[in-house]
Design a protein around this motif. Structure first.
Motif, PDB file in Angstrom:
ATOM      1  N   ALA A 141      39.600  50.715  50.895  1.00  0.00           N
ATOM      2  CA  ALA A 141      39.176  49.313  50.887  1.00  0.00           C
ATOM      3  C   ALA A 141      40.297  48.412  50.386  1.00  0.00           C
ATOM      4  CB  ALA A 141      37.932  49.150  50.014  1.00  0.00           C
ATOM      5  N   ARG A 142      40.963  48.827  49.328  1.00  0.00           N
ATOM      6  CA  ARG A 142      42.079  48.041  48.785  1.00  0.00           C
ATOM      7  C   ARG A 142      43.216  47.960  49.792  1.00  0.00           C
ATOM      8  NH1 ARG A 142      42.921  44.540  44.324  1.00  0.00           N
ATOM      9  NH2 ARG A 142      45.163  44.417  43.987  1.00  0.00           N
ATOM     10  N   HIS A 143      43.474  49.074  50.478  1.00  0.00           N
ATOM     11  CA  HIS A 143      44.536  49.104  51.485  1.00  0.00           C
ATOM     12  C   HIS A 143      44.240  48.105  52.608  1.00  0.00           C
ATOM     13  CE1 HIS A 143      47.596  50.728  54.188  1.00  0.00           C
ATOM     14  NE2 HIS A 143      46.666  50.839  55.129  1.00  0.00           N
ATOM     15  N   HIS A 144      43.012  48.087  53.081  1.00  0.00           N
ATOM     16  CA  HIS A 144      42.647  47.154  54.159  1.00  0.00           C
ATOM     17  C   HIS A 144      42.720  45.706  53.677  1.00  0.00           C
ATOM     18  CE1 HIS A 144      41.661  50.356  56.840  1.00  0.00           C
ATOM     19  NE2 HIS A 144      40.607  50.762  56.165  1.00  0.00           N
ATOM     20  N   LEU A 145      42.289  45.466  52.435  1.00  0.00           N
ATOM     21  CA  LEU A 145      42.350  44.098  51.903  1.00  0.00           C
ATOM     22  C   LEU A 145      43.793  43.609  51.777  1.00  0.00           C
ATOM     23  CD1 LEU A 145      39.654  43.719  49.088  1.00  0.00           C
ATOM     24  CD2 LEU A 145      39.858  42.418  51.210  1.00  0.00           C
ATOM     25  N   GLU A 146      44.691  44.511  51.394  1.00  0.00           N
ATOM     26  CA  GLU A 146      46.113  44.130  51.311  1.00  0.00           C
ATOM     27  C   GLU A 146      46.654  43.795  52.703  1.00  0.00           C
ATOM     28  OE1 GLU A 146      47.762  47.517  49.389  1.00  0.00           O
ATOM     29  OE2 GLU A 146      47.267  46.815  47.355  1.00  0.00           O
ATOM     30  N   GLY A 147      46.209  44.565  53.716  1.00  0.00           N
ATOM     31  CA  GLY A 147      46.604  44.238  55.081  1.00  0.00           C
ATOM     32  C   GLY A 147      46.044  42.902  55.516  1.00  0.00           C
ATOM     33  N   LEU A 148      44.809  42.614  55.128  1.00  0.00           N
ATOM     34  CA  LEU A 148      44.205  41.319  55.455  1.00  0.00           C
ATOM     35  C   LEU A 148      44.959  40.180  54.772  1.00  0.00           C
ATOM     36  CD1 LEU A 148      41.887  39.754  56.784  1.00  0.00           C
ATOM     37  CD2 LEU A 148      40.520  40.188  54.730  1.00  0.00           C
ATOM     38  N   ARG A 149      45.407  40.430  53.550  1.00  0.00           N
ATOM     39  CA  ARG A 149      46.186  39.428  52.820  1.00  0.00           C
ATOM     40  C   ARG A 149      47.459  39.069  53.586  1.00  0.00           C
ATOM     41  NH1 ARG A 149      45.952  35.527  48.913  1.00  0.00           N
ATOM     42  NH2 ARG A 149      46.762  34.468  50.757  1.00  0.00           N
ATOM     43  N   LYS A 150      48.121  40.078  54.178  1.00  0.00           N
ATOM     44  CA  LYS A 150      49.339  39.824  54.956  1.00  0.00           C
ATOM     45  C   LYS A 150      49.038  39.008  56.213  1.00  0.00           C
ATOM     46  CE  LYS A 150      51.645  44.072  53.386  1.00  0.00           C
ATOM     47  NZ  LYS A 150      52.199  45.395  53.803  1.00  0.00           N
ATOM     48  N   ILE A 151      47.944  39.341  56.892  1.00  0.00           N
ATOM     49  CA  ILE A 151      47.558  38.594  58.094  1.00  0.00           C
ATOM     50  C   ILE A 151      47.294  37.132  57.741  1.00  0.00           C
ATOM     51  CG2 ILE A 151      45.724  38.317  59.816  1.00  0.00           C
ATOM     52  CD1 ILE A 151      45.457  41.355  59.856  1.00  0.00           C
ATOM     53  N   ILE A 152      46.587  36.911  56.634  1.00  0.00           N
ATOM     54  CA  ILE A 152      46.257  35.541  56.231  1.00  0.00           C
ATOM     55  C   ILE A 152      47.516  34.776  55.848  1.00  0.00           C
ATOM     56  CG2 ILE A 152      45.091  34.199  54.433  1.00  0.00           C
ATOM     57  CD1 ILE A 152      42.848  36.257  54.529  1.00  0.00           C
ATOM     58  N   ASP A 153      48.462  35.442  55.185  1.00  0.00           N
ATOM     59  CA  ASP A 153      49.723  34.785  54.836  1.00  0.00           C
ATOM     60  C   ASP A 153      50.500  34.386  56.092  1.00  0.00           C
ATOM     61  OD1 ASP A 153      49.201  34.990  52.151  1.00  0.00           O
ATOM     62  OD2 ASP A 153      50.377  36.824  51.863  1.00  0.00           O
ATOM     63  N   LEU A 154      50.510  35.262  57.098  1.00  0.00           N
ATOM     64  CA  LEU A 154      51.191  34.945  58.355  1.00  0.00           C
ATOM     65  C   LEU A 154      50.519  33.791  59.090  1.00  0.00           C
ATOM     66  CD1 LEU A 154      51.959  38.547  59.694  1.00  0.00           C
ATOM     67  CD2 LEU A 154      53.616  36.875  58.845  1.00  0.00           C
ATOM     68  N   ARG A 155      49.242  33.628  58.898  1.00  0.00           N
ATOM     69  CA  ARG A 155      48.518  32.515  59.515  1.00  0.00           C
ATOM     70  C   ARG A 155      48.779  31.191  58.808  1.00  0.00           C
ATOM     71  NH1 ARG A 155      44.260  32.777  62.855  1.00  0.00           N
ATOM     72  NH2 ARG A 155      43.356  30.974  61.795  1.00  0.00           N
ATOM     73  N   GLY A 156      49.259  31.267  57.570  1.00  0.00           N
ATOM     74  CA  GLY A 156      49.501  30.041  56.825  1.00  0.00           C
ATOM     75  C   GLY A 156      48.623  29.875  55.607  1.00  0.00           C
ATOM     76  N   GLY A 157      47.911  30.929  55.212  1.00  0.00           N
ATOM     77  CA  GLY A 157      47.097  30.870  53.998  1.00  0.00           C
ATOM     78  C   GLY A 157      45.614  30.689  54.274  1.00  0.00           C
ATOM     79  N   LEU A 158      44.847  30.696  53.195  1.00  0.00           N
ATOM     80  CA  LEU A 158      43.398  30.599  53.302  1.00  0.00           C
ATOM     81  C   LEU A 158      42.919  29.274  53.878  1.00  0.00           C
ATOM     82  CD1 LEU A 158      42.355  32.254  49.917  1.00  0.00           C
ATOM     83  CD2 LEU A 158      41.861  33.137  52.193  1.00  0.00           C
ATOM     84  N   THR A 159      43.733  28.234  53.756  1.00  0.00           N
ATOM     85  CA  THR A 159      43.314  26.934  54.273  1.00  0.00           C
ATOM     86  C   THR A 159      43.137  26.946  55.787  1.00  0.00           C
ATOM     87  OG1 THR A 159      45.647  26.249  54.359  1.00  0.00           O
ATOM     88  CG2 THR A 159      44.385  25.647  52.383  1.00  0.00           C
TER      89      THR A 159
END
Length: 474
Positions: free
Chosen positions: A220-238
């Motif tokens: 679960a932590r591994h997938h969340l870290e991958g999701l964090r990278k995807i969101i950063d590439l998109r420009g953040g949570l905003t």
């Protein structure tokens, strides 16, 4: 013109050019129209759903809708059939999905879509979700293969766990298919758009949530870290502002992971987009705001403000439940982010009243924001932390009514059956100190602090009854 009867059947014989009399015309029209209107029935009123008492072991149909959360000591559930169109199978045969799959497996996904909000949000009746949320969830099944397989294995495993069955081997094929498609998408697709799309983020989030549900917290932590990278590439949570439902699920998974492991959350930057509270920029002038300062000495201003924000949200929900209205889902998101992330980043001495109140607020807010309706999530790390703080803190300096609230909050949010051995005697002693004999008397005290009847009353009554039984055995 004359009418004759032959073998019980009427025949009309016309020998004149004169117009037939009106009675004969009515007779002819009656027989011409006979049987023409068959099959055209008026719509009947909806029949009320009938509640059925079933033993949990007999429930094998995922279209069954549970009307009360299962208790560990009682496998008898009240269930009702979901209003699923009977033609769903035949209709699916005309739909083209993103991959070749068994239609019956997709049918379960569609059935789950009809209860998803109720199953995942105990406050669903008080939150206004967009009508388009369900459509956005279903449509990708037709064009995104990774999403299709993800929804199949997560939905089937949810029902298996809900019905206390081991996850079926039939879902493993869809799990590995999801991983394969996702790996190819992230490694080889050239344009890069699909790598950071909303759907890709949804698939990775589903993998993290599924691992969390299966107690596979490293994955679960591994997938969340991958999701964090995807969101950063998109420009953040905003960039998810237009998909607040998805953002809610991202934060719920992140917060749940933090409570389970004790690690800092990965998406705390959500606080950068909110002030101390988007709901209440300034502390509410309520009696509880003064009470918490008077009852506990040395409580920090930030902790008092967080208490006030959470209390204000509870008041809104209780009002919405009473008036049968709904609050915007963005308000749910704002309250969850502004309360829980701040509490997770506060640091106090382990045996201080500040730490005890912080953990109590975290426990309470987890039951409001994170828990599912029919399946209670467990947080063993946080539960042990809260119990240890209760044992070490000088609770004798805390008024008995507040001590009662502290214990009841743990009982309805993070403590399990294994904690009854120490929780019940302690709770019973404080109930005697407060002269509590009835559940309504307990409710009055809990409501004077912070309580949501829609979420807590049923579990609270179970904890109260369990402690009350000790009067017979002591």
């Amino acid at each position: 013109m004359a009418t004759t009867q032959v073998s019980g059947m009427p025949f009309v014989v016309s020998t004149s050019l004169d117009k037939p009399d009106p009675n004969l015309r009515k007779f002819i029209r009656k027989h011409v129209m006979m049987g023409k209107n068959r099959g055209k029935t008026r719509p009947t009123k909806k029949r009320e759903k009938k509640a059925l008492e079933l033993d949990l072991s007999e429930v094998a149909d995922p279209t069954i809708h549970l009307t009360k959360p299962p208790a560990a000591s009682n496998s008898s559930l009240v269930v009702t059939r979901l209003p699923i169109p009977p033609k769903v199978g035949s209709e699916l045969s005309t739909v083209h999905f993103a991959d070749d799959v068994d239609l019956s497996t997709v049918a379960v996904v569609l059935r789950f879509s009809s209860i998803a909000k109720q199953a995942l949000f105990p406050l669903e009746t008080c939150i206004s979700f967009d009508q388009g949320d369900k459509k956005q969830w279903i449509e990708p099944l037709a064009f995104d293969a990774a999403y299709l397989h993800t929804m199949i294995f997560t939905t089937h495993d949810y029902f298996n766990l809900l019905l206390q069955r081991a996850p079926g081997g039939e879902t493993s094929t869809h799990f590995f298919k999801t991983i394969q498609i996702l790996r190819e998408r992230l490694l080889y697709e050239g344009d890069g758009r699909s790598k950071v799309s909303i759907l890709t983020a949804s698939v990775v989030l589903a993998l993290a949530g599924h691992a969390l549900l299966m107690n596979e917290y490293v994955s679960a932590r591994h997938h969340l870290e991958g999701l964090r990278k995807i969101i950063d590439l998109r420009g953040g949570l905003t960039t998810f502002k237009g998909s607040s439902k998805l953002l809610i699920e991202i934060l719920r998974c992140d917060l749940g992971m933090s409570l389970y492991t004790g690690l800092k959350p990965l998406f705390s930057d959500i606080l950068l987009s909110s002030g101390p509270s988007l709901l209440y920029p300034e502390p509410l002038p309520t009696s509880s705001y003064c009470k918490i300062n008077n009852l506990l000495e040395g409580i920090t201003d930030e902790l008092v403000t967080t208490w006030t924000v959470m209390e204000g949200f509870c008041s809104l929900i209780n009002l919405a439940a009473k008036s049968k209205t709904r609050i915007p889902k963005e308000m749910f998101l704002d309250a969850m982010a502004s309360v829980m992330y701040r509490l997770l980043y506060m640091e106090f001495a382990a045996d201080s009243t500040n730490e005890l109140l912080r953990l109590a607020l975290l426990a309470f807010s987890s039951s409001v924001f994170l828990q599912w309706k029919y399946m209670r999530m467990s947080y063993p790390h946080f539960s042990a932390l809260y119990k240890d703080c209760l044992m070490k803190t000088a609770v004798s300096d805390i008024p008995p009514q507040l001590r009662l609230w502290l214990l009841m909050v743990g009982g309805v949010s993070v403590f399990t059956r294994a904690d009854e051995e120490w929780l019940r005697p302690w709770l019973r002693a404080i109930m005697n100190l407060c002269d509590i004999e009835l559940w309504t008397e307990m409710q009055d005290i809990l409501d004077s602090f912070m309580w949501i009847g829609l979420v807590h009353d049923e579990l609270g009554k179970e904890v109260f009854d369990s402690a009350s039984l000790l009067t017979i055995t002591l």
